[in-house]
Design a protein around this motif. Sequence first.
Motif, PDB file in Angstrom:
ATOM      1  N   UNK A   1      15.979   7.827  35.778  1.00 50.67           N
ATOM      2  CA  UNK A   1      16.179   8.076  37.209  1.00 50.67           C
ATOM      3  C   UNK A   1      17.387   7.295  37.738  1.00 50.67           C
ATOM      4  N   UNK A   2      17.587   6.094  37.219  1.00 46.19           N
ATOM      5  CA  UNK A   2      18.598   5.230  37.828  1.00 46.19           C
ATOM      6  C   UNK A   2      19.874   5.060  37.012  1.00 46.19           C
TER       7      UNK A   2
ATOM      8  N   UNK B   1       6.254   5.839  42.909  1.00 47.84           N
ATOM      9  CA  UNK B   1       7.132   5.625  44.063  1.00 47.84           C
ATOM     10  C   UNK B   1       7.973   4.368  43.865  1.00 47.84           C
ATOM     11  N   UNK B   2       7.320   3.316  43.352  1.00 53.05           N
ATOM     12  CA  UNK B   2       8.026   2.048  43.165  1.00 53.05           C
ATOM     13  C   UNK B   2       9.129   2.184  42.126  1.00 53.05           C
ATOM     14  N   UNK B   3       9.018   3.211  41.261  1.00 51.31           N
ATOM     15  CA  UNK B   3      10.074   3.441  40.275  1.00 51.31           C
ATOM     16  C   UNK B   3      11.298   4.070  40.924  1.00 51.31           C
ATOM     17  N   UNK B   4      11.138   4.527  42.151  1.00 49.71           N
ATOM     18  CA  UNK B   4      12.253   5.181  42.829  1.00 49.71           C
ATOM     19  C   UNK B   4      12.428   6.622  42.388  1.00 49.71           C
ATOM     20  N   UNK B   5      11.344   7.258  41.906  1.00 53.55           N
ATOM     21  CA  UNK B   5      11.457   8.660  41.487  1.00 53.55           C
ATOM     22  C   UNK B   5      11.598   9.563  42.706  1.00 53.55           C
ATOM     23  N   UNK B   6      12.183  10.732  42.446  1.00 55.73           N
ATOM     24  CA  UNK B   6      12.291  11.715  43.527  1.00 55.73           C
ATOM     25  C   UNK B   6      10.903  12.254  43.846  1.00 55.73           C
TER      26      UNK B   6
ATOM     27  N   UNK C   1       2.001  -4.056  40.129  1.00 53.78           N
ATOM     28  CA  UNK C   1       0.875  -3.999  41.057  1.00 53.78           C
ATOM     29  C   UNK C   1      -0.372  -4.642  40.483  1.00 53.78           C
TER      30      UNK C   1
ATOM     31  N   UNK D   1      -5.487   1.306  36.813  1.00 52.73           N
ATOM     32  CA  UNK D   1      -5.209   2.620  37.383  1.00 52.73           C
ATOM     33  C   UNK D   1      -3.756   2.795  37.774  1.00 52.73           C
ATOM     34  N   UNK D   2      -2.927   1.797  37.472  1.00 48.50           N
ATOM     35  CA  UNK D   2      -1.546   1.863  37.942  1.00 48.50           C
ATOM     36  C   UNK D   2      -0.665   2.692  37.004  1.00 48.50           C
TER      37      UNK D   2
ATOM     38  N   UNK E   1       7.008   0.123  51.737  1.00 45.19           N
ATOM     39  CA  UNK E   1       5.793   0.858  51.427  1.00 45.19           C
ATOM     40  C   UNK E   1       4.763   0.747  52.542  1.00 45.19           C
TER      41      UNK E   1
ATOM     42  N   UNK F   1       5.229  15.677  37.970  1.00 50.30           N
ATOM     43  CA  UNK F   1       4.834  14.967  36.751  1.00 50.30           C
ATOM     44  C   UNK F   1       3.618  14.072  36.925  1.00 50.30           C
ATOM     45  N   UNK F   2       3.421  13.569  38.124  1.00 50.32           N
ATOM     46  CA  UNK F   2       2.328  12.614  38.292  1.00 50.32           C
ATOM     47  C   UNK F   2       1.139  13.207  39.027  1.00 50.32           C
TER      48      UNK F   2
ATOM     49  N   UNK G   1      14.963   4.885  48.166  1.00 49.91           N
ATOM     50  CA  UNK G   1      14.467   5.367  46.877  1.00 49.91           C
ATOM     51  C   UNK G   1      15.346   4.848  45.733  1.00 49.91           C
TER      52      UNK G   1
ATOM     53  N   UNK H   1      -0.123   6.287  34.795  1.00 54.82           N
ATOM     54  CA  UNK H   1      -0.543   7.684  34.778  1.00 54.82           C
ATOM     55  C   UNK H   1      -1.323   7.960  33.476  1.00 54.82           C
TER      56      UNK H   1
ATOM     57  N   UNK I   1      -1.373   5.192  40.398  1.00 57.15           N
ATOM     58  CA  UNK I   1      -0.172   5.550  39.634  1.00 57.15           C
ATOM     59  C   UNK I   1       0.859   6.282  40.480  1.00 57.15           C
TER      60      UNK I   1
ATOM     61  N   UNK J   1       0.086  17.173  37.631  1.00 53.56           N
ATOM     62  CA  UNK J   1      -0.362  17.093  36.235  1.00 53.56           C
ATOM     63  C   UNK J   1      -1.793  16.574  36.153  1.00 53.56           C
TER      64      UNK J   1
ATOM     65  N   UNK K   1      14.563   1.225  44.942  1.00 58.01           N
ATOM     66  CA  UNK K   1      13.272   0.971  44.286  1.00 58.01           C
ATOM     67  C   UNK K   1      13.406   1.146  42.777  1.00 58.01           C
TER      68      UNK K   1
ATOM     69  N   UNK L   1      11.805   5.783  34.486  1.00 54.86           N
ATOM     70  CA  UNK L   1      12.487   4.990  35.517  1.00 54.86           C
ATOM     71  C   UNK L   1      13.940   4.738  35.127  1.00 54.86           C
TER      72      UNK L   1
ATOM     73  N   UNK M   1       1.649   5.245  43.557  1.00 54.02           N
ATOM     74  CA  UNK M   1       2.433   4.135  44.123  1.00 54.02           C
ATOM     75  C   UNK M   1       3.382   3.599  43.064  1.00 54.02           C
ATOM     76  N   UNK M   2       2.888   3.498  41.821  1.00 57.47           N
ATOM     77  CA  UNK M   2       3.758   3.052  40.729  1.00 57.47           C
ATOM     78  C   UNK M   2       4.963   3.984  40.622  1.00 57.47           C
TER      79      UNK M   2
END
Lengths: 329, 317
Positions: free
Chosen positions: B118-119, A229-234, B95, B100-101, B56, A241-242, B84, B103, A224, A245, B87, B115, A226-227
């Motif tokens: 964020x954008x 990161x892939x969202x482009x979160x800071x 994935x 497990x992808x 990545x 949060x991830x 960033x 949270x 999660x 937590x 993405x 998401x 990597x997920x």
Amino acid sequence: MALKGFAGFAIRKVGAACITVFAIVCANFVIFRLVPGDPLRMMFKDPRVSAEQMQLVRERFGLDKPLGEQFLHYLRELAHGNLGISFWQKRPALDVIADRVPQTLLLIVTALIIAVILGTILGAIAGWKMGTRTDSVILTIALSLYSIPAFCMGIILMLIFAFQLSIFPLGGISTAASGFTGFEYWKDVAWHMFLPALCVVFWYGGEYVLLTRSAMVDALGQDYIITARAKGLKESAILKNHALRNALLPVVTITGVNLAFAVAGIIEVETVFSWPGIGRLVYDAVMKRDYPVLQATFLVFAVAIVLANLVVDLIYGYIDPRIKVGGEE
Amino acid sequence: MALLEVRNLKIYYFTREGVVKAVDGISFSVSEDETLGLIGESGCGKTTAVFSILRFVVPPGRIVGGEIIFEGRDIIPLSDEEMRLLRGEGIAMVFQGAQNALNPVMTVGKQISEVILEHESITKEEAWERAKSQLELVGIGSERVNSYPHEFSGGMKQRVMVAIATACNPRLLIMDEPVTGLDVIVQRQLLALTNSLREKMRLPIIFITHDLSVIAETCDNVAVMYAGKIVEKGDTVSLYKDPLHPYSKGLIGSYPSVRGEKKELKSIPGAPPRLINPPVGCRFYPRCPYAMDICEIEEPELKNVGDNRLVACHLIK
């Protein structure tokens, strides 16, 4: 399962805690009948005390009765809040303990709060920066502090800061016969508390750093992240949060378990610094074979640990959404 | 101008035992209405290749050469912050292993709205509404917005992943083995969802899998990867009907046909080469039934053989 949701979860946990406490009450009785040595011999060291007089005292404390009867008597008195009379101080054991509880709470609660906050923050940073210089520095310090026993750390601190530098007092809770009141008094207590509290913070905080760090490293390796990161979160959002937590879940679990070890630590620290709390009381009671007081402190410690674990379980059920349903499925 | 153009991409892992050439000079492009399949055995470099599109690649891996041009801009020299922002917004990814992808301690609604927040500059409430409509879009139903991942089945979790990936209307979607580990019925539903999204949103997709049937159902074009290189490329139908490269032949020959005649399934003998010291000539040479002397010495180039078909094999003139 008949009981659903959080209420059911809570009831099950409280029920389990009650059973645990009863088991401890029984064990507490048995242990003190198994230990070698005769408490009466400690009470009356004077050789002039006759066997008849000893027998009289024995009867008065009910020690001449069969074990089964003694046990029922013990349970009955316990239910009435009577934990026996201190052999040494000749007053109810519960009163003896009650006098000591506030000092211990003051020391341990203050130190634990500081240790948990500092330890978690530093541990999270170390885990986040795994493999860097920051990580190595934090890890090395934490590991050293954690591996030094509390009594040893206490003596070292005392030697440096109290004996050599004379910045802090050698022990006790306040300056004797100082006549301080109000703010002055509390300042004096804080000054006395600094070294014992630091001792607990070092030892407990070191452990929290290690715990949080490994939980953090584990969380950061999960998919999660990597997920996220892939969202482009800071990075800060990913951390907070991830990763953190999730990393806090095992840390909370361990807190309850650790309280048992905190008891051992508090006995050492209070003894080294002559802090008039329960830990010091246990030490004195052992030296004087004050069985009723020991028995009562054991019970108080045990109930405190069970309660703490209960609270942790309930908090856990709240912060980890998987737990509540886990009980039903 | 293609949406994504990967040119001569090289990704090496600098390990203690030596340099692993996981991706060694591959080129491909994806146009704005194309679904490209990337197929190959485990360890052939397909995941490494697409992970690099989101940059990545983590140490000891490094992009050592080539260009990844997305919307006319090479993303390899971009700063971390520029990357960033791209993405999730420009390029999104689903994935493998949805178990497990997600949270485990965050509601799916929060994971989707996160998401978007964020954008895009919208309020939390608007993002929450968008999260609900995303759940509807992937066929879960907006009333599940407050659920946690453990309350979903594997297929539903993967749908949530699709909802997250498509939340910001990305211009390119990468799906890395999205149906691996799901049962065939759920696989089918997810592929149907992917196809409908592709049509609805006109979303270009790169699909990575080792499952030929998945590619057949979703992709316009397919590239076959072997040991860090693309060995054959073409449109899905003609490549499946008439594979030219011996490896593609073996791959397709190893799959049973439901309607066609019953033949004995062929397997490719041997195992893929270690990428630390790959064979000097053609990397498939040690396992190739048609190997010739030249294959051992000279590496075949990827040649255009007409009809948009590219093959890297000395057999093909």
